[in-house]
Design a protein around this motif. Structure first.
Motif, PDB file in Angstrom:
ATOM      1  N   TRP A  58      56.364  43.797  40.561  1.00 58.53           N
ATOM      2  CA  TRP A  58      56.516  42.490  39.891  1.00 58.53           C
ATOM      3  C   TRP A  58      55.346  41.958  39.644  1.00 58.53           C
ATOM      4  N   GLN A  59      54.237  42.076  40.607  1.00 62.73           N
ATOM      5  CA  GLN A  59      52.822  41.486  40.313  1.00 62.73           C
ATOM      6  C   GLN A  59      52.037  42.215  39.249  1.00 62.73           C
ATOM      7  N   LEU A  60      52.608  43.608  39.222  1.00 66.53           N
ATOM      8  CA  LEU A  60      51.890  44.365  37.962  1.00 66.53           C
ATOM      9  C   LEU A  60      52.442  44.027  36.741  1.00 66.53           C
ATOM     10  N   ALA A  61      53.723  43.620  36.811  1.00 67.35           N
ATOM     11  CA  ALA A  61      54.426  43.146  35.542  1.00 67.35           C
ATOM     12  C   ALA A  61      53.852  42.046  35.007  1.00 67.35           C
ATOM     13  N   ALA A  62      53.821  41.049  35.934  1.00 63.47           N
ATOM     14  CA  ALA A  62      53.298  39.822  35.516  1.00 63.47           C
ATOM     15  C   ALA A  62      52.122  39.495  34.731  1.00 63.47           C
ATOM     16  N   GLY A  63      51.280  40.682  34.626  1.00 67.82           N
ATOM     17  CA  GLY A  63      50.070  40.238  34.120  1.00 67.82           C
ATOM     18  C   GLY A  63      50.071  40.855  32.504  1.00 67.82           C
ATOM     19  N   ALA A 151      39.864  49.266  48.612  1.00 73.57           N
ATOM     20  CA  ALA A 151      40.316  49.032  47.216  1.00 73.57           C
ATOM     21  C   ALA A 151      40.230  47.387  46.960  1.00 73.57           C
ATOM     22  N   VAL A 152      40.856  46.670  47.834  1.00 71.82           N
ATOM     23  CA  VAL A 152      40.555  45.157  47.443  1.00 71.82           C
ATOM     24  C   VAL A 152      39.110  44.730  47.357  1.00 71.82           C
ATOM     25  N   PRO A 153      38.127  44.930  48.222  1.00 72.64           N
ATOM     26  CA  PRO A 153      36.794  44.726  47.765  1.00 72.64           C
ATOM     27  C   PRO A 153      36.237  45.086  46.775  1.00 72.64           C
ATOM     28  N   TYR A 154      36.510  46.587  46.330  1.00 76.80           N
ATOM     29  CA  TYR A 154      36.111  47.072  45.214  1.00 76.80           C
ATOM     30  C   TYR A 154      36.349  46.250  43.879  1.00 76.80           C
ATOM     31  N   LEU A 155      37.876  45.932  43.713  1.00 76.34           N
ATOM     32  CA  LEU A 155      38.392  45.567  42.811  1.00 76.34           C
ATOM     33  C   LEU A 155      37.738  43.922  42.476  1.00 76.34           C
ATOM     34  N   GLN A 156      37.628  43.345  43.734  1.00 76.51           N
ATOM     35  CA  GLN A 156      36.970  41.993  43.746  1.00 76.51           C
ATOM     36  C   GLN A 156      35.513  42.247  43.036  1.00 76.51           C
ATOM     37  N   LEU A 165      42.499  40.474  37.561  1.00 78.73           N
ATOM     38  CA  LEU A 165      42.472  40.934  39.319  1.00 78.73           C
ATOM     39  C   LEU A 165      43.786  41.027  39.904  1.00 78.73           C
ATOM     40  N   VAL A 166      44.617  40.086  39.796  1.00 78.78           N
ATOM     41  CA  VAL A 166      45.972  40.206  40.272  1.00 78.78           C
ATOM     42  C   VAL A 166      46.893  41.229  39.822  1.00 78.78           C
ATOM     43  N   GLN A 167      46.625  41.572  38.378  1.00 75.74           N
ATOM     44  CA  GLN A 167      47.252  42.851  38.021  1.00 75.74           C
ATOM     45  C   GLN A 167      46.915  44.123  38.567  1.00 75.74           C
ATOM     46  N   ALA A 168      45.356  44.132  38.567  1.00 74.86           N
ATOM     47  CA  ALA A 168      44.735  45.444  39.046  1.00 74.86           C
ATOM     48  C   ALA A 168      45.223  45.612  40.542  1.00 74.86           C
ATOM     49  N   LEU A 169      45.151  44.603  41.365  1.00 74.96           N
ATOM     50  CA  LEU A 169      45.483  44.714  42.315  1.00 74.96           C
ATOM     51  C   LEU A 169      47.049  45.349  42.580  1.00 74.96           C
ATOM     52  N   GLY A 170      48.054  44.884  41.809  1.00 71.67           N
ATOM     53  CA  GLY A 170      49.193  45.278  41.741  1.00 71.67           C
ATOM     54  C   GLY A 170      49.409  46.852  41.324  1.00 71.67           C
ATOM     55  N   LEU A 171      48.533  47.273  40.388  1.00 73.22           N
ATOM     56  CA  LEU A 171      48.449  48.558  39.901  1.00 73.22           C
ATOM     57  C   LEU A 171      48.141  49.416  41.345  1.00 73.22           C
TER      58      LEU A 171
END
Length: 245
Positions: A58-63, A151-156, A165-171
């Motif tokens: 859901w989070q991935l598809a929202a971006g 993963a989270v600190p790296y993507l940030q 960022l939201v979509q990358a975290l979802g991925l």
């Protein structure tokens, strides 16, 4: 007569969904951490599969930028799969090491969140660093069921805009969940009976998310986030001590 196990599971996913609804993250982390107090991390991770997969897709598809992000982050996603494969069996080994590792992972994530440390990754480092971070995330996922470190600190640190960022975290979370599902299924920990229970856990998780989203404007997200990480730190310390002693 109500099943105490079902009540604990439903309450846990309701709370985990609520946290995600308020601050946009934390459902898998809260769920596996709290369930880890009353069952093995492998059992907790198995119950987490459906709620985690649905909410993260859901989070991935929202971006709006899935394909550009996929082209940029595919080495990290491949690394997650490789790391998960390399760590297969660590979570289902049947000893206290998984509980201790889960506690340490939660505590590390909490410390990073509380200190608000912000890293920056130069573009020239991404080609080699992304697969390394992915592999480390996959290994941690395979050992603990938690897929937020590193993963989270790296993507940030990639300095993506908020939506990306939201979509990358979802991925990242979706790939990690799928890799974890394969590990658990091959170990016999995720089977049709558990899948049914995991599907039922989706109901309180989504209900909690909706409640959290509704009251998000009535609370201060940063204050809530701080208390979330403090609670996560205590929970992680407790699980680590349980696993060691």
């Amino acid at each position: 007569m109500l099943d105490p196990f079902a009540i604990v599971t439903a309450a846990t996913f309701l709370l985990a969904g609520f946290v995600k609804g308020v601050i946009g993250l934390g459902l898998p982390t809260v769920a596996i951490g709290l369930l880890g107090l009353v069952m093995t991390p492998a059992q907790a991770a198995s119950l987490l599969i459906v709620p985690s997969l649905v909410t993260n897709v859901w989070q991935l598809a929202a971006g709006p930028r899935f394909l550009p992000l996929m082209r940029r982050l595919w080495p990290m996603m491949l690394g997650i799969c490789f790391g998960s494969w390399a760590g297969m069996g660590l979570l289902t080994g049947g000893n206290g090491h998984a509980t201790a590792a889960l506690g340490v992972a939660l505590a590390v994530y909490a410390v990073v969140g509380l200190t608000a440390v912000r890293f920056s990754v130069p573009a020239r480092a991404e080609p080699w660093l992304s697969p390394v971070i992915g592999a480390a995330t996959g290994l941690v996922t395979a050992a603990t069921g938690v897929f937020v470190i590193p993963a989270v600190p790296y993507l940030q640190a990639l300095r993506l805009d908020k939506d990306d960022l939201v979509q990358a975290l979802g991925l990242s979370f979706t790939v990690s969940t799928l890799a974890l599902t394969i590990n658990l299924a091959r170990a016999g920990a995720f089977h049709p009976g558990v899948a049914g229970a995991s599907l039922l856990a989706l109901v309180p998780a989504l209900a909690g998310m909706l409640i959290g989203q509704r009251i998000r404007t009535r609370v201060q997200p940063e204050v809530f986030r701080r208390w979330f990480f403090l609670g996560l730190l205590l929970l992680g310390a407790d699980l680590a001590l349980r696993g060691i002693f």
